[in-house]
Design a protein around this motif. Structure first.
Motif, mmCIF file in Angstrom:
data_model
loop_
_atom_site.group_PDB
_atom_site.id
_atom_site.type_symbol
_atom_site.label_atom_id
_atom_site.label_comp_id
_atom_site.label_asym_id
_atom_site.label_seq_id
_atom_site.Cartn_x
_atom_site.Cartn_y
_atom_site.Cartn_z
ATOM 1 N N TYR A 1 44.483 46.947 39.597
ATOM 2 C CA TYR A 1 43.975 45.574 39.658
ATOM 3 C C TYR A 1 42.450 45.556 39.533
ATOM 4 O O TYR A 1 41.872 44.666 38.905
ATOM 5 N N SER A 2 41.788 46.578 40.120
ATOM 6 C CA SER A 2 40.324 46.622 40.057
ATOM 7 C C SER A 2 39.819 46.892 38.645
ATOM 8 O O SER A 2 38.679 46.581 38.315
ATOM 9 N N LEU A 3 40.674 47.473 37.792
ATOM 10 C CA LEU A 3 40.288 47.683 36.394
ATOM 11 C C LEU A 3 40.113 46.354 35.669
ATOM 12 O O LEU A 3 39.339 46.246 34.720
ATOM 13 N N GLN A 4 40.846 45.340 36.120
ATOM 14 C CA GLN A 4 40.808 44.038 35.464
ATOM 15 C C GLN A 4 39.766 43.106 36.080
ATOM 16 O O GLN A 4 39.211 42.261 35.390
ATOM 17 N N THR A 5 39.526 43.249 37.370
ATOM 18 C CA THR A 5 38.683 42.267 38.059
ATOM 19 C C THR A 5 37.342 42.821 38.527
ATOM 20 O O THR A 5 36.434 42.051 38.799
ATOM 21 N N GLY A 6 37.221 44.124 38.666
ATOM 22 C CA GLY A 6 35.979 44.707 39.173
ATOM 23 C C GLY A 6 35.215 45.450 38.094
ATOM 24 O O GLY A 6 35.446 45.273 36.901
ATOM 25 N N HIS A 7 34.309 46.335 38.548
ATOM 26 C CA HIS A 7 33.542 47.103 37.570
ATOM 27 C C HIS A 7 34.126 48.497 37.373
ATOM 28 O O HIS A 7 33.524 49.357 36.734
ATOM 29 N N THR A 8 35.354 48.728 37.898
ATOM 30 C CA THR A 8 36.037 50.004 37.703
ATOM 31 C C THR A 8 36.369 50.195 36.225
ATOM 32 O O THR A 8 36.886 49.292 35.572
ATOM 33 N N THR A 9 36.042 51.395 35.710
ATOM 34 C CA THR A 9 36.285 51.681 34.292
ATOM 35 C C THR A 9 37.476 52.603 34.086
ATOM 36 O O THR A 9 38.128 52.564 33.055
#
Length: 497
Positions: free
Chosen positions: A288-296
């Motif tokens: 989920y963080s790949l879509q909403t955060g700065h996680t690459t």
């Protein structure tokens, strides 16, 4: 003397026995008629019966009547099959109205249509359900319609919340055909009995209910009584209920888990979880963080132990993960039920991250939390100086009045940033090393004085000169030297001077 001769011819006539004409005549006639009849019969089969049968089969299939058999004898058609009589009557009407292409155009194909239909025999009950020691419940077999399937699945899904079952696998097939009376109630009996077992299987086939079940010792008698209760329809088959062997239970432990977010957006998950389902949940949060955060990207280094964990371990690990993915970089640990956090937070998230760590814990507790704005502040200072520079009179530490607006912007950034701020002075490579070090230090002090006048506490500011030892651009051109003459700001992290 001339003598005249006379010739005399004699004819011998005999009677030859005669043979009747009929046998040999018929043989010849048959030699003509047999190929002709065969040709007519073959022509009728290929050009009349086969196309007619194909035409009607196609018409019936289009109306969902594939079960109807079609036989053609010339242009006479006979329909048959086992199915609903009303559907058979509909098939007769479709066949009677069939039209085909002829030399004279589109004409009605069959001369007569007859039918022979009977009701479809009910299908025998076919149902099996199994449950594994891991809590996977699987339903297979035949049901009459979607309503019957839904009623069985509803019972199965309710067992997920009321028993040790964790997942339901649906392999049921809908027949849309009549089933033996009592098939659904017998299937429900098999299902409701089995879900009380720890593992095993039950079936309701051909009206017979059978059970093979392993359960805890204290449940064996109760399950046996329920399984052997009388049936309204169907009959009892083999019923086997055995006590499950008791194994040594390992004491549950807290999960060890660490989630690390790097400056480039790489999220690394490392540690131990009880099973694949727990691992999947953590990876879902990371995804989920790949879509909403700065996680690459996500690096999965989680290990499954297949050992019991303290209740709440997963929730604590998931909370740690959800917190750290809001940081620019940092890590969050879960060790022995204690959550700790080290986080470089962006300005707009720092307050929210701090508040989230203070939400009461339903399991575990909060350990040390370090939320720093060092990176965010240093980025803010760099952005303020990106298009402008603090300038001085040539060869001196006197600030040019044109730098006042930029100094105001720097002051606004400094007020938002906690901690110690180092003001760094730099010169170009003209002049001696000693003079450049002195000049860069004096210019840094001049900026400190300007910031103090604008409201920044003196104890939060440190001035340091670097002379020409840290050039931004290489070379001795005017452009390179202009870039190297500069003032920079750095928020110091823990342990920096």
């Amino acid at each position: 003397m001339y003598t005249r001769r006379r010739s005399v011819r004699y004819f011998l006539r005999t009677d030859v026995p005669s043979i009747a004409f009929s046998p040999f005549g018929l043989i010849g006639l048959l030699l003509i008629l047999v190929p002709l009849l065969y040709g007519v019969f073959y022509f009728a089969k290929q050009t009349i019966e086969a196309p007619l049968q194909l035409l009607i089969n196609k018409e019936l299939a289009a109306q969902g009547l594939e079960w109807v058999n079609v036989e053609a004898d010339g242009q006479n058609v006979h329909l048959s099959g086992i199915g609903p009589v009303k559907e058979g009557e509909r098939a007769l009407q479709i066949a009677q109205q069939a039209h085909g292409d002829t030399w004279y155009g589109l004409l009605q194909a069959p001369i007569s249509v007859t039918g022979d239909f009977g009701p479809q025999a009910p299908l025998p009950s076919q149902f099996m359900v199994s449950v594994t020691a891991e809590g996977v419940l699987t339903l297979t077999g035949l049901v009459r319609d979607q309503a019957a399937k839904a009623s069985l699945l509803e019972i199965a899904k309710q067992s997920v919340t009321t028993t040790a079952i964790i997942r339901v696998v649906d392999q049921l097939r809908v027949t849309n055909a009549a089933m033996m009376p009592g098939s659904l109630s017998l299937a429900k009996r098999a299902l409701t009995t089995l879900i009380t077992c720890d593992e095993g299987h039950a079936s309701a086939n051909d009206g017979v209910f059978a059970l093979s079940c392993y359960a805890a010792q204290d449940k064996v008698k109760r399950i046996t009584t329920a399984a052997n209760a009388s049936l309204a329809q169907g009959r009892l088959g083999q019923i086997t209920v055995k006590a499950k062997a008791v194994t040594a239970i390992e004491p549950p432990v807290w999960a060890d888990f660490r989630a690390t977010i790097a400056n480039d957006g790489t999220l690394t998950l490392k540690g131990f979880v009880s099973d694949q389902a727990e691992k999947a949940l953590l990876l879902k949060t990371a995804g989920y963080s790949l879509q909403t955060g700065h996680t690459t990207r996500v690096i999965d280094a989680i290990e499954v132990t297949n050992k019991p964990m303290v209740q709440g371990s997963l929730n604590l690990a998931n909370r740690a993960l959800k917190t750290v993915i809001r940081c620019d970089e940092g890590y969050s640990d879960v060790t022995q039920g204690v959550l700790s956090l080290v986080c470089q937070a962006p300005h707009d998230e720092a307050h929210n991250i701090t508040a989230s760590t203070k939400v009461p814990f339903t399991e575990g507790r909060l350990g040390q939390v370090t939320i720093s704005l060092v990176n965010a502040c240093n980025k803010a200072f760099a952005n303020a100086l990106q298009a402008k520079a603090i300038t001085f009179a040539s060869g001196s530490a006197q600030l040019n009045p044109s730098s006042n607006v930029l100094l105001d912007d720097i002051t606004a950034v400094a007020k938002r940033c906690p901690g110690i701020i180092r003001v760094e002075g730099h010169t170009d490579d003209t002049g001696s090393f000693e003079s450049n070090m002195t000049l860069s230090g004096s210019r840094a002090k001049a900026v400190v004085v300007a910031l103090v006048k604008r409201g920044i506490e003196n104890k939060r500011l440190v001035a340091k000169g670097y002379g020409s030892t840290a050039p931004r651009a290489n070379g001795s051109t005017q452009q390179a030297r202009a870039l190297n003459r500069r003032i920079e700001f750095r928020v110091l992290g823990t342990g920096e001077k």
